[in-house]
Design a protein around this motif. Structure first.
Motif, PDB file in Angstrom:
ATOM      1  N   LEU A 166       0.717  -1.169  -0.027  1.00 49.90           N
ATOM      2  CA  LEU A 166       0.141  -0.150  -0.135  1.00 49.90           C
ATOM      3  C   LEU A 166       0.933   1.215  -0.006  1.00 49.90           C
ATOM      4  N   LEU A 167       1.904   1.150   0.756  1.00 50.57           N
ATOM      5  CA  LEU A 167       2.754   2.432   0.798  1.00 50.57           C
ATOM      6  C   LEU A 167       3.682   2.619  -0.480  1.00 50.57           C
ATOM      7  N   GLY A 168       4.002   1.496  -1.140  1.00 49.45           N
ATOM      8  CA  GLY A 168       4.642   1.542  -2.179  1.00 49.45           C
ATOM      9  C   GLY A 168       3.844   1.958  -3.409  1.00 49.45           C
ATOM     10  N   ASN A 169       2.595   1.655  -3.472  1.00 49.48           N
ATOM     11  CA  ASN A 169       1.635   2.062  -4.512  1.00 49.48           C
ATOM     12  C   ASN A 169       1.292   3.541  -4.430  1.00 49.48           C
TER      13      ASN A 169
ATOM     14  N   SER B 225      18.698  -8.730  -3.579  1.00 55.38           N
ATOM     15  CA  SER B 225      18.063  -8.041  -2.305  1.00 55.38           C
ATOM     16  C   SER B 225      18.467  -6.423  -2.515  1.00 55.38           C
ATOM     17  N   SER B 226      18.999  -6.153  -3.513  1.00 59.95           N
ATOM     18  CA  SER B 226      19.449  -4.466  -3.409  1.00 59.95           C
ATOM     19  C   SER B 226      18.320  -3.745  -4.024  1.00 59.95           C
ATOM     20  N   LYS B 227      17.193  -4.488  -4.702  1.00 60.71           N
ATOM     21  CA  LYS B 227      16.071  -3.624  -4.932  1.00 60.71           C
ATOM     22  C   LYS B 227      15.429  -3.386  -3.608  1.00 60.71           C
ATOM     23  N   PHE B 228      15.430  -3.962  -2.322  1.00 61.36           N
ATOM     24  CA  PHE B 228      14.652  -3.414  -1.280  1.00 61.36           C
ATOM     25  C   PHE B 228      15.591  -2.555  -0.546  1.00 61.36           C
ATOM     26  N   LEU B 229      16.688  -2.145  -0.957  1.00 56.44           N
ATOM     27  CA  LEU B 229      17.424  -0.937  -0.203  1.00 56.44           C
ATOM     28  C   LEU B 229      17.416   0.093  -1.124  1.00 56.44           C
ATOM     29  N   TRP B 230      16.806   0.026  -2.353  1.00 58.23           N
ATOM     30  CA  TRP B 230      16.583   1.096  -3.193  1.00 58.23           C
ATOM     31  C   TRP B 230      15.618   2.257  -2.656  1.00 58.23           C
ATOM     32  N   PRO B 231      16.075   3.435  -2.518  1.00 55.33           N
ATOM     33  CA  PRO B 231      14.906   4.434  -2.065  1.00 55.33           C
ATOM     34  C   PRO B 231      13.968   4.509  -3.018  1.00 55.33           C
ATOM     35  N   GLY B 232      12.677   4.667  -2.808  1.00 61.84           N
ATOM     36  CA  GLY B 232      11.633   4.687  -3.904  1.00 61.84           C
ATOM     37  C   GLY B 232      10.520   3.724  -3.790  1.00 61.84           C
TER      38      GLY B 232
ATOM     39  N   LEU C  82       9.938   0.884  -5.195  1.00 58.52           N
ATOM     40  CA  LEU C  82       9.974  -0.613  -5.869  1.00 58.52           C
ATOM     41  C   LEU C  82       9.983  -1.424  -4.730  1.00 58.52           C
ATOM     42  N   GLY C  83      10.908  -1.501  -3.642  1.00 55.70           N
ATOM     43  CA  GLY C  83      10.997  -2.273  -2.458  1.00 55.70           C
ATOM     44  C   GLY C  83       9.592  -2.666  -1.795  1.00 55.70           C
ATOM     45  N   PHE C  84       8.875  -1.242  -1.737  1.00 57.62           N
ATOM     46  CA  PHE C  84       7.788  -1.384  -0.858  1.00 57.62           C
ATOM     47  C   PHE C  84       6.470  -2.034  -1.838  1.00 57.62           C
ATOM     48  N   MET C  85       6.690  -1.933  -3.185  1.00 56.49           N
ATOM     49  CA  MET C  85       5.425  -2.543  -4.053  1.00 56.49           C
ATOM     50  C   MET C  85       5.770  -4.037  -4.062  1.00 56.49           C
ATOM     51  N   VAL C  86       6.972  -4.592  -3.725  1.00 54.55           N
ATOM     52  CA  VAL C  86       7.205  -6.312  -3.677  1.00 54.55           C
ATOM     53  C   VAL C  86       6.969  -6.365  -2.191  1.00 54.55           C
ATOM     54  N   SER C  87       7.651  -6.043  -1.175  1.00 57.99           N
ATOM     55  CA  SER C  87       7.597  -6.099   0.428  1.00 57.99           C
ATOM     56  C   SER C  87       8.065  -7.406   0.841  1.00 57.99           C
ATOM     57  N   THR C  88       7.934  -8.392   0.055  1.00 58.71           N
ATOM     58  CA  THR C  88       8.109  -9.858   0.411  1.00 58.71           C
ATOM     59  C   THR C  88       9.523  -9.921   1.111  1.00 58.71           C
ATOM     60  N   GLY C  89      10.414  -9.301   0.220  1.00 60.74           N
ATOM     61  CA  GLY C  89      12.020  -9.608   0.319  1.00 60.74           C
ATOM     62  C   GLY C  89      12.178  -9.006   1.658  1.00 60.74           C
ATOM     63  N   PHE C  90      11.541  -7.957   2.405  1.00 59.76           N
ATOM     64  CA  PHE C  90      11.891  -7.676   3.750  1.00 59.76           C
ATOM     65  C   PHE C  90      11.801  -8.420   4.894  1.00 59.76           C
ATOM     66  N   PHE C  91      11.253  -9.940   4.576  1.00 64.05           N
ATOM     67  CA  PHE C  91      11.005 -10.960   5.385  1.00 64.05           C
ATOM     68  C   PHE C  91      11.948 -11.931   5.212  1.00 64.05           C
ATOM     69  N   ARG C  92      12.759 -12.015   4.027  1.00 61.33           N
ATOM     70  CA  ARG C  92      13.599 -13.048   3.731  1.00 61.33           C
ATOM     71  C   ARG C  92      14.825 -13.125   4.449  1.00 61.33           C
ATOM     72  N   GLY C  93      15.579 -14.195   4.605  1.00 64.28           N
ATOM     73  CA  GLY C  93      16.911 -14.297   5.350  1.00 64.28           C
ATOM     74  C   GLY C  93      18.073 -14.183   4.427  1.00 64.28           C
TER      75      GLY C  93
END
Length: 680
Positions: free
Chosen positions: A256-259, A298-305, A307-318
């Motif tokens: 929701l935040l990403g969109n 994992s770099s796309k989840f550290l990219w400001p903007g 993208l990372g929030f529109m996916v979000s699943t990667g924030f929970f991976r190890g």
């Protein structure tokens, strides 16, 4: 209120937003219903057997679970041995029929759910590695809902179509300056537009998440939402202390935040560029360029903007590693995103959104100092070809085949011949398979596959012919360094008269966990079966594959039009197998020949016909009679009459019309029998 009504009407009706929304939900639901495949198809193919064992161990790992799996594995192993021993004793005359039926039926009950046990046992191996945060559950529903790091491209397209016209329409129609001169045409009007965009995008995002949750709940079930996230192998190395349901809620909030951030970016680009094309191009590039361009996933989840929030699943991976065969060491393929990193990315992204909103308000409220701007120097447009290839789970080409003629025997899976040619498989000097056809008249030999690209393509050992076509299978590979991975399984048909090729069936074997348009790509469960295929045959509408799964031989049927796959039956040990174009013949665990009608799905055992080896001809079924010292018998397919062909026990035999060549069991000599006269 009148401004809100006007903007809603303009967005949904004038700009055709309502049409786009309806079309999005139609396509989104349609792709889920029609093209979704389970993460583990084996579970769905064996739902009853799987549930039988899962219900006994569902929940946390305990010592009782350990004892259960040990005892059940021993029980199944002993039952297999006992069933074979009882069958041999019965046909050797050591026990009676009643004792045989009683013993075999009780053992068959134990083996009934063997495949389900193997599936649950595989999950047991994973759970016991870290029993503190892993539990037994049916994973297909939660895997489909959570286990992917993919963008919903349909939703991105919908947001672009809805939000881009909000300001660009005014610039294109030259109404922007006029609107800014009216009483509520400045700050109030702009805030109304922004608020409307946020409300619509938020509602669409939440409804989409609800539909996905409902779909996977209905199709697979989403029980045990309070189990740890690490119960799914996709998140096996995660250190996040959250449950499955909590993860879904947090991922939904993140999307929701990403969109909303993406919608803000579109509004910002609209007031800056004032052109549809440039706005669409720039906003799409901001999202897709890092999505496809960053080397480390994992770099796309550290990219400001957004993208990372529109996916979000990667924030929970190890942290995830993969062995590099070239360097013989483990390489990091995904770096876990810590909570601190998430806070930093969120803060920067939120700050950028605030700045973009301030710029939007500033450009839309300076009414009285709006001047005729100098014509900007026309910038050359960079053409970005974004080839988004839809990863179809199964690609089936149209093929108007004829009714299959003749018979197919598993024993002759590597050869086929008609009146003019003889086709067979031979190995090249590099160890690769190559199909050769020999002209019976001239004796000339030629390769059937003229340009197989042996370095990247492997021709399968089995072939199949029906008189008009010869069929073969191939597996395409991709090579990275010294490592090869299978990418595609294909069955090719070659017209024997003109030697034109047609693709009969094609299946992508990619094991990526990402998706395109919400569709799951191929997975390891499906790919592993295709790599074990030892034989195949087909009729006018379906393809049949014989391969290995969970330690057993499986015969699977694939509809060549829809791609739907189903398991017809399993054979513990594949001995003899035949197909006549409609009926499948095979030997079951009791050494009886069973007929399976592929049109009616009716399975019938041939009473009193006991064997381990048989060959199907056009008119008869030739077999080694287990009840008469392995002598060769023939059963007429039309009236089921049986006649004896040899008076001596036979070790093995082969058929080449009209002769049977066999090896005597006593003297180990080879004989030839002319089948019509029944004389040696």
């Amino acid at each position: 209120m009148s401004i809100w009504k006007y903007e809603i009407k303009k967005m949904l009706l004038l700009h055709k937003g309502l049409l786009f929304i309806c079309l999005y939900f139609f396509l989104s639901i349609g792709t889920m219903v029609i093209l979704d495949e389970p993460a583990n198809p084996e579970v769905e193919m064996n739902r009853m057997q799987y549930r039988f064992y899962l219900n006994q161990v569902q929940g946390p790992y305990t010592e009782e679970t350990e004892h259960f799996f040990t005892s059940e594995a021993n029980k199944i192993s002993d039952a297999k041995v006992a069933l074979q021993r009882v069958t041999d004793n019965f046909y050797d005359g050591y026990i009676g029929e009643q004792e045989f039926l009683t013993s075999s039926d009780s053992l068959a009950i134990i083996l009934k759910n063997e495949v389900g046990f193997q599936l649950v046992y595989n999950q047991y191996v994973y759970v016991r590695e870290n029993p503190d945060n892993r539990k037994f559950l049916n994973t297909n529903g939660w895997d489909g809902l959570l286990s992917n790091d993919s963008l919903d491209f349909l939703f991105i397209l919908l947001v672009l179509l809805l939000v881009t016209p909000i300001f660009c329409y005014e610039f294109e129609s030259k109404m922007d300056a006029l609107l800014l001169t009216v009483k509520k045409g400045a700050k109030t009007h702009t805030l109304c537009k922004i608020g409307l965009v946020f409300v619509i995008v938020s509602l669409l995002c939440l409804v989409t998440a609800g539909l996905r949750y409902g779909f996977y709940s209905f199709k697979y079930g989403l029980e045990n939402g309070d189990y740890p996230l690490q119960s799914l192998s996709y998140f096996g190395t995660s250190i996040k202390d959250v449950t499955l349901l909590q993860s879904f809620l947090w991922i939904t909030i993140g999307k929701l935040l990403g969109n909303l951030c993406f919608a803000t970016l579109i509004l910002f680009a609209s007031v800056c560029f004032k052109k549809y094309a440039i706005t669409l191009f720039s906003c799409t590039t901001v999202v897709l360029l890092p999505y496809y361009g960053l080397k480390l996933e994992s770099s796309k989840f550290l990219w400001p903007g957004p993208l990372g929030f529109m996916v979000s699943t990667g924030f929970f991976r190890g942290n995830e590693f993969k062995r590099n065969l070239v360097k013989d060491q483990m390489e990091l393929i995904f770096r876990e995103v810590s909570f601190t990193s998430w806070i930093i990315v969120f803060t920067i992204t939120f700050s950028l959104c605030v700045v973009m909103l301030i710029v939007i308000l500033h450009k839309r409220t300076n009414v009285w100092i709006v001047q005729h701007r100098k014509r900007r120097r026309r910038l050359p447009l960079l053409i970005l070809v974004l080839g988004i290839a839809v990863s179809m789970l199964v690609g089936c080409n149209s093929f108007n085949g004829v009714m299959i003629e003749g018979t197919y025997n598993y024993s002759s899976k590597g050869s086929f011949e008609n009146d003019k040619y003889r086709f067979y498989m031979e190995q090249t000097e590099f160890g690769n398979n190559q199909i050769v056809f020999e002209d019976k008249t001239s004796g000339e030999k030629h390769n059937l596959v003229r340009n197989p690209m042996t370095s990247l393509t492997q021709i399968g050992a089995p072939i199949y012919g029906d008189g008009t076509y010869i069929y073969y299978m191939k597996i395409d590979f991709e090579k990275i360094g010294f490592q090869e991975s299978a990418t595609r399984f294909s069955v090719i048909g070659v017209d024997i008269t003109r030697f034109n090729e047609k693709i009969i069936f094609e299946k992508k074997l990619s094991t990526d966990k990402g998706t395109v348009l919400g569709l799951v790509k191929g997975n390891t469960y499906v790919a592993s079966f295709y790599l074990t295929v030892s034989a195949f045959f087909l009729d006018e509408s379906s393809l049949y594959l014989i391969g290995q799964s969970n330690g057993q031989t499986e015969i699977r049927k694939i509809n060549r039009t829809t791609g739907a796959m189903s398991v017809l039956f399993r054979i513990p040990v594949l001995r003899s197998f035949a197909f006549d174009g409609r009926t499948i013949y095979f030997v079951d665990e009791k050494s009886q020949i069973v007929k399976y009608d592929t049109k009616t799905d009716i399975m019938t055992s041939i009473i009193d016909l006991v064997t381990r080896d048989f060959i199907l001809t056009d008119t008869e079924l030739l077999f080694l009679n287990r009840k008469d010292q392995q002598k060769i018998y023939a059963m007429n397919l039309h009236d089921s009459t049986i006649r004896k062909l040899t008076e001596v026990p036979v070790l093995s035999f082969r058929y080449n019309n009209p002769y049977i060549t066999y090896i005597g069991k006593i003297d180990m000599k080879e004989y030839q029998l002319f089948i019509d006269s029944s004389s040696n």
